[in-house]
Design a protein around this motif. Structure first.
Motif, PDB file in Angstrom:
ATOM      1  N   ASP A  50      45.754 -53.703 -34.514  1.00 56.00           N
ATOM      2  CA  ASP A  50      44.611 -54.536 -34.129  1.00 56.00           C
ATOM      3  C   ASP A  50      45.093 -55.831 -33.481  1.00 56.00           C
ATOM      4  N   THR A  51      46.116 -56.428 -34.063  1.00 56.32           N
ATOM      5  CA  THR A  51      46.656 -57.681 -33.549  1.00 56.32           C
ATOM      6  C   THR A  51      47.257 -57.484 -32.162  1.00 56.32           C
ATOM      7  N   VAL A  52      48.056 -56.430 -31.999  1.00 56.64           N
ATOM      8  CA  VAL A  52      48.674 -56.143 -30.697  1.00 56.64           C
ATOM      9  C   VAL A  52      47.596 -55.850 -29.653  1.00 56.64           C
ATOM     10  N   MET A  53      46.542 -55.152 -30.049  1.00 56.18           N
ATOM     11  CA  MET A  53      45.432 -54.894 -29.128  1.00 56.18           C
ATOM     12  C   MET A  53      44.842 -56.201 -28.624  1.00 56.18           C
ATOM     13  N   ASP A  54      44.625 -57.143 -29.547  1.00 55.38           N
ATOM     14  CA  ASP A  54      44.081 -58.453 -29.171  1.00 55.38           C
ATOM     15  C   ASP A  54      45.042 -59.235 -28.284  1.00 55.38           C
ATOM     16  N   TRP A  55      46.329 -59.216 -28.632  1.00 64.74           N
ATOM     17  CA  TRP A  55      47.319 -59.973 -27.859  1.00 64.74           C
ATOM     18  C   TRP A  55      47.366 -59.535 -26.398  1.00 64.74           C
ATOM     19  N   PHE A  56      47.338 -58.209 -26.179  1.00 68.01           N
ATOM     20  CA  PHE A  56      47.602 -57.671 -24.844  1.00 68.01           C
ATOM     21  C   PHE A  56      46.397 -57.016 -24.179  1.00 68.01           C
ATOM     22  N   GLY A  57      45.242 -57.039 -24.827  1.00 67.61           N
ATOM     23  CA  GLY A  57      44.048 -56.438 -24.240  1.00 67.61           C
ATOM     24  C   GLY A  57      44.168 -54.925 -24.086  1.00 67.61           C
ATOM     25  N   LEU A  58      44.745 -54.274 -25.080  1.00 67.49           N
ATOM     26  CA  LEU A  58      44.972 -52.831 -25.026  1.00 67.49           C
ATOM     27  C   LEU A  58      43.958 -52.094 -25.895  1.00 67.49           C
ATOM     28  N   ASP A  59      43.765 -50.805 -25.598  1.00 62.53           N
ATOM     29  CA  ASP A  59      43.004 -49.987 -26.537  1.00 62.53           C
ATOM     30  C   ASP A  59      43.970 -49.483 -27.605  1.00 62.53           C
ATOM     31  N   ARG A  60      43.449 -48.824 -28.624  1.00 60.07           N
ATOM     32  CA  ARG A  60      44.281 -48.425 -29.762  1.00 60.07           C
ATOM     33  C   ARG A  60      45.394 -47.464 -29.346  1.00 60.07           C
ATOM     34  N   ASN A  61      45.096 -46.520 -28.501  1.00 61.54           N
ATOM     35  CA  ASN A  61      46.107 -45.563 -28.048  1.00 61.54           C
ATOM     36  C   ASN A  61      47.236 -46.287 -27.309  1.00 61.54           C
ATOM     37  N   GLN A  62      46.889 -47.195 -26.427  1.00 64.47           N
ATOM     38  CA  GLN A  62      47.912 -47.953 -25.692  1.00 64.47           C
ATOM     39  C   GLN A  62      48.754 -48.800 -26.646  1.00 64.47           C
ATOM     40  N   ALA A  63      48.095 -49.439 -27.605  1.00 64.44           N
ATOM     41  CA  ALA A  63      48.820 -50.278 -28.568  1.00 64.44           C
ATOM     42  C   ALA A  63      49.769 -49.429 -29.412  1.00 64.44           C
ATOM     43  N   LEU A  64      49.313 -48.260 -29.850  1.00 68.88           N
ATOM     44  CA  LEU A  64      50.172 -47.382 -30.648  1.00 68.88           C
ATOM     45  C   LEU A  64      51.379 -46.923 -29.835  1.00 68.88           C
ATOM     46  N   ARG A  65      51.162 -46.554 -28.583  1.00 65.88           N
ATOM     47  CA  ARG A  65      52.290 -46.130 -27.747  1.00 65.88           C
ATOM     48  C   ARG A  65      53.273 -47.270 -27.533  1.00 65.88           C
ATOM     49  N   LEU A  66      52.764 -48.461 -27.221  1.00 68.18           N
ATOM     50  CA  LEU A  66      53.636 -49.618 -27.013  1.00 68.18           C
ATOM     51  C   LEU A  66      54.447 -49.928 -28.266  1.00 68.18           C
ATOM     52  N   CYS A  67      53.768 -50.005 -29.399  1.00 68.19           N
ATOM     53  CA  CYS A  67      54.462 -50.346 -30.647  1.00 68.19           C
ATOM     54  C   CYS A  67      55.460 -49.270 -31.041  1.00 68.19           C
ATOM     55  N   SER A  68      55.080 -48.020 -30.889  1.00 69.49           N
ATOM     56  CA  SER A  68      55.996 -46.934 -31.236  1.00 69.49           C
ATOM     57  C   SER A  68      57.266 -47.007 -30.405  1.00 69.49           C
ATOM     58  N   GLN A  69      57.110 -47.306 -29.115  1.00 76.51           N
ATOM     59  CA  GLN A  69      58.282 -47.412 -28.241  1.00 76.51           C
ATOM     60  C   GLN A  69      59.181 -48.575 -28.625  1.00 76.51           C
ATOM     61  N   ARG A  70      58.587 -49.619 -29.184  1.00 80.19           N
ATOM     62  CA  ARG A  70      59.366 -50.818 -29.520  1.00 80.19           C
ATOM     63  C   ARG A  70      59.805 -50.871 -30.977  1.00 80.19           C
ATOM     64  N   VAL A  71      59.428 -49.852 -31.745  1.00 76.79           N
ATOM     65  CA  VAL A  71      59.812 -49.819 -33.159  1.00 76.79           C
ATOM     66  C   VAL A  71      60.826 -48.707 -33.408  1.00 76.79           C
ATOM     67  N   HIS A  72      60.425 -47.474 -33.114  1.00 72.98           N
ATOM     68  CA  HIS A  72      61.317 -46.338 -33.379  1.00 72.98           C
ATOM     69  C   HIS A  72      62.583 -46.489 -32.541  1.00 72.98           C
ATOM     70  N   GLY A  73      63.706 -46.349 -33.169  1.00 74.64           N
ATOM     71  CA  GLY A  73      64.985 -46.523 -32.486  1.00 74.64           C
ATOM     72  C   GLY A  73      65.525 -47.944 -32.558  1.00 74.64           C
ATOM     73  N   TYR A  74      64.727 -48.868 -33.111  1.00 82.51           N
ATOM     74  CA  TYR A  74      65.157 -50.266 -33.187  1.00 82.51           C
ATOM     75  C   TYR A  74      65.173 -50.793 -34.616  1.00 82.51           C
ATOM     76  N   LEU A  75      65.045 -49.916 -35.574  1.00 80.32           N
ATOM     77  CA  LEU A  75      65.041 -50.318 -36.981  1.00 80.32           C
ATOM     78  C   LEU A  75      66.460 -50.272 -37.538  1.00 80.32           C
ATOM     79  N   PHE A  76      66.727 -51.116 -38.505  1.00 78.17           N
ATOM     80  CA  PHE A  76      68.068 -51.223 -39.070  1.00 78.17           C
ATOM     81  C   PHE A  76      68.234 -50.428 -40.365  1.00 78.17           C
ATOM     82  N   THR A  77      67.215 -50.401 -41.194  1.00 73.65           N
ATOM     83  CA  THR A  77      67.366 -49.791 -42.516  1.00 73.65           C
ATOM     84  C   THR A  77      66.741 -48.401 -42.569  1.00 73.65           C
ATOM     85  N   GLU A  78      67.317 -47.572 -43.401  1.00 73.72           N
ATOM     86  CA  GLU A  78      66.777 -46.213 -43.576  1.00 73.72           C
ATOM     87  C   GLU A  78      65.375 -46.257 -44.168  1.00 73.72           C
ATOM     88  N   GLU A  79      65.129 -47.232 -45.025  1.00 72.26           N
ATOM     89  CA  GLU A  79      63.811 -47.362 -45.646  1.00 72.26           C
ATOM     90  C   GLU A  79      62.733 -47.632 -44.600  1.00 72.26           C
TER      91      GLU A  79
END
Length: 106
Positions: A50-79
């Motif tokens: 919801d916050t990312v949608m507000d920040w960038f004027g995206l719909d939920r699908n766009q926000a999920l795709r953006l966040c997924s691209q910037r999260v998966h593969g960039y995490l440090f811990t297995e948890e």
């Protein structure tokens, strides 16, 4: 921090985490890795999206795709990796037409 009662010996480490929060692609300590992972993983939560949608004027699908691209593969811990995948999967289910139909029927 002193007024809040923080142990003075921990203050430099806390300040280093804050200072390098979004500026570093590495995590010099486990504490830094945990903070970075918590922030990234939060972006996949309903509130985070919801916050990312507000920040960038995206719909939920766009926000999920953006966040997924910037999260998966960039995490440090297995948890964090173990939590991020189901968060993305659960959020993607809310975008299915079948789920939308159920929500509109209510």
């Amino acid at each position: 921090m002193a007024q809040a009662g923080y142990d003075a010996s921990k203050v430099p480490g806390i300040l280093a985490i804050i200072d390098g929060h979004d500026a570093r692609r590495t995590a010099p300590s486990i504490e830094d890795a945990i903070v970075k992972d918590a922030d990234k993983t939060w972006r996949l939560s309903p509130h985070g999206l919801d916050t990312v949608m507000d920040w960038f004027g995206l719909d939920r699908n766009q926000a999920l795709r953006l966040c997924s691209q910037r999260v998966h593969g960039y995490l440090f811990t297995e948890e964090a990796k173990a939590m991020a995948s189901p968060l993305s999967a659960l959020e993607s289910v809310t975008l299915w037409p079948q789920r939308q139909a159920v929500l509109s029927a209510d």
